[in-house]
Design a protein around this motif. Structure first.
Motif, short mmCIF file in Angstrom:
data_model
loop_
_atom_site.label_atom_id
_atom_site.label_comp_id
_atom_site.label_asym_id
_atom_site.label_seq_id
_atom_site.Cartn_x
_atom_site.Cartn_y
_atom_site.Cartn_z
N ARG A 105 35.65 40.87 28.80
CA ARG A 105 35.04 42.08 29.37
C ARG A 105 34.36 41.75 30.69
O ARG A 105 34.54 42.45 31.68
CB ARG A 105 34.03 42.70 28.40
CG ARG A 105 33.33 43.93 28.99
CD ARG A 105 32.17 44.42 28.15
NE ARG A 105 31.22 43.41 27.76
CZ ARG A 105 30.21 42.97 28.51
NH1 ARG A 105 30.01 43.47 29.71
NH2 ARG A 105 29.38 42.05 28.06
N ARG A 106 33.60 40.67 30.72
CA ARG A 106 32.92 40.27 31.96
C ARG A 106 33.91 39.98 33.08
O ARG A 106 33.64 40.25 34.25
CB ARG A 106 32.07 39.01 31.72
CG ARG A 106 30.76 39.27 31.03
CD ARG A 106 29.84 38.06 31.09
NE ARG A 106 30.45 36.82 30.67
CZ ARG A 106 30.35 36.27 29.47
NH1 ARG A 106 29.63 36.87 28.54
NH2 ARG A 106 30.94 35.13 29.19
N ASP A 107 35.09 39.45 32.70
CA ASP A 107 36.11 39.12 33.69
C ASP A 107 36.98 40.32 34.07
O ASP A 107 37.91 40.19 34.86
CB ASP A 107 37.01 37.99 33.18
CG ASP A 107 36.26 36.67 33.05
OD1 ASP A 107 35.14 36.55 33.60
OD2 ASP A 107 36.79 35.76 32.39
N GLY A 108 36.70 41.49 33.47
CA GLY A 108 37.47 42.68 33.79
C GLY A 108 38.83 42.74 33.10
O GLY A 108 39.66 43.58 33.44
N GLU A 109 39.05 41.89 32.12
CA GLU A 109 40.30 41.88 31.35
C GLU A 109 40.13 42.80 30.14
O GLU A 109 40.06 42.36 28.99
CB GLU A 109 40.64 40.45 30.91
CG GLU A 109 40.81 39.47 32.04
CD GLU A 109 42.11 39.69 32.80
OE1 GLU A 109 43.06 40.26 32.23
OE2 GLU A 109 42.15 39.31 33.99
N TYR A 110 40.09 44.10 30.42
CA TYR A 110 39.70 45.06 29.39
C TYR A 110 40.68 45.17 28.23
O TYR A 110 40.26 45.26 27.07
CB TYR A 110 39.44 46.43 30.00
CG TYR A 110 38.32 46.40 31.01
CD1 TYR A 110 37.06 45.91 30.68
CD2 TYR A 110 38.51 46.86 32.30
CE1 TYR A 110 36.03 45.88 31.60
CE2 TYR A 110 37.49 46.84 33.25
CZ TYR A 110 36.26 46.34 32.88
OH TYR A 110 35.24 46.31 33.79
N LEU A 111 41.97 45.19 28.50
CA LEU A 111 42.93 45.31 27.41
C LEU A 111 42.82 44.12 26.47
O LEU A 111 42.74 44.28 25.24
CB LEU A 111 44.37 45.43 27.95
CG LEU A 111 45.46 45.48 26.88
CD1 LEU A 111 45.24 46.64 25.91
CD2 LEU A 111 46.83 45.57 27.53
N ALA A 112 42.79 42.92 27.02
CA ALA A 112 42.66 41.72 26.18
C ALA A 112 41.32 41.73 25.44
O ALA A 112 41.25 41.33 24.27
CB ALA A 112 42.79 40.47 27.04
N ALA A 113 40.27 42.22 26.08
CA ALA A 113 38.96 42.29 25.44
C ALA A 113 38.99 43.26 24.25
O ALA A 113 38.47 42.94 23.17
CB ALA A 113 37.91 42.73 26.45
N VAL A 114 39.62 44.41 24.45
CA VAL A 114 39.71 45.40 23.36
C VAL A 114 40.51 44.83 22.20
O VAL A 114 40.09 44.92 21.04
CB VAL A 114 40.34 46.73 23.86
CG1 VAL A 114 40.75 47.61 22.70
CG2 VAL A 114 39.37 47.46 24.77
N GLN A 115 41.65 44.22 22.50
CA GLN A 115 42.49 43.65 21.44
C GLN A 115 41.74 42.56 20.67
O GLN A 115 41.84 42.46 19.44
CB GLN A 115 43.79 43.08 22.03
CG GLN A 115 44.70 44.12 22.65
CD GLN A 115 45.16 45.15 21.64
OE1 GLN A 115 45.39 44.85 20.48
NE2 GLN A 115 45.32 46.39 22.08
N THR A 116 40.98 41.76 21.38
CA THR A 116 40.23 40.68 20.75
C THR A 116 39.14 41.24 19.85
O THR A 116 38.97 40.80 18.70
CB THR A 116 39.63 39.76 21.84
OG1 THR A 116 40.71 39.26 22.65
CG2 THR A 116 38.88 38.60 21.23
N ALA A 117 38.39 42.21 20.35
CA ALA A 117 37.32 42.81 19.54
C ALA A 117 37.89 43.56 18.34
O ALA A 117 37.30 43.53 17.25
CB ALA A 117 36.48 43.75 20.40
N LEU A 118 39.02 44.22 18.51
CA LEU A 118 39.65 44.91 17.38
C LEU A 118 40.06 43.94 16.29
O LEU A 118 39.96 44.24 15.09
CB LEU A 118 40.86 45.73 17.84
CG LEU A 118 40.53 47.04 18.55
CD1 LEU A 118 41.80 47.65 19.15
CD2 LEU A 118 39.84 48.02 17.62
#
Length: 159
Positions: free
Chosen positions: A84-97
């Motif tokens: 999220r901090r790096d602006g990689e939102y899709l990867a961040a969402v998938q990881t949190a999910l």
């Protein structure tokens, strides 16, 4: 190649044998320690999403599964925050999910998802995630989300 060796009348795996759990656990510790992000975060997330010996019912596995779940939850949450901090939102969402699938009532992963939606400017998604989590907690445990989580969306809904 010899996979098992006998040392002092005890059997052990030979040093040439690699155990996938040990490898992934090392990668997970790197994620928690804020080491440089992995070159392939999707692969790490997939590995962290795997249960420990899911088809085994041995009693000794109960504590080991809990240990593994805690390691992977912390690693996934740390990685999601870094993405999220790096602006990689899709990867961040998938990881949190992936973390929410491991433990659906754990607040940290849901809170990170809300933070990702807010960072993306997706206010409605953030509020929706909060309300879904709130309903889950009320239904399953008859409790409310923490004040920290509530504050995340409070300003979004009071306009």
């Amino acid at each position: 190649m010899i996979a098992v060796e006998c040392v002092d009348h005890r059997l052990r795996l030979a040093p040439v044998v690699q155990v996938d759990l040990h490898t992934v656990r090392g990668l997970a510790q790197g994620a928690v320690a804020d080491a440089p992000p992995p070159a392939d975060p999707e692969s790490l997330v997939a590995k962290l999403g795997e249960e420990l010996l899911p088809s085994w019912s041995d009693e000794w596995l109960v504590l080991e599964r809990e240990r593994w779940d805690q390691v992977r939850l912390h690693a996934l949450e740390s990685l999601a925050q870094r993405l999220r901090r790096d602006g990689e939102y899709l990867a961040a969402v998938q990881t949190a999910l992936t973390a929410t699938e491991i433990d659906p009532i754990r607040e940290t992963a849901h809170r990170i998802l809300i933070e990702i939606h807010i960072a993306e400017g997706n206010t409605a998604c953030a509020v929706k995630r909060y309300k879904e989590y709130q309903r889950l907690l009320r239904r399953e445990l008859e409790v409310e989300p923490s004040p920290l989580m509530t504050r995340l969306v409070q300003d979004l809904t009071s306009a």
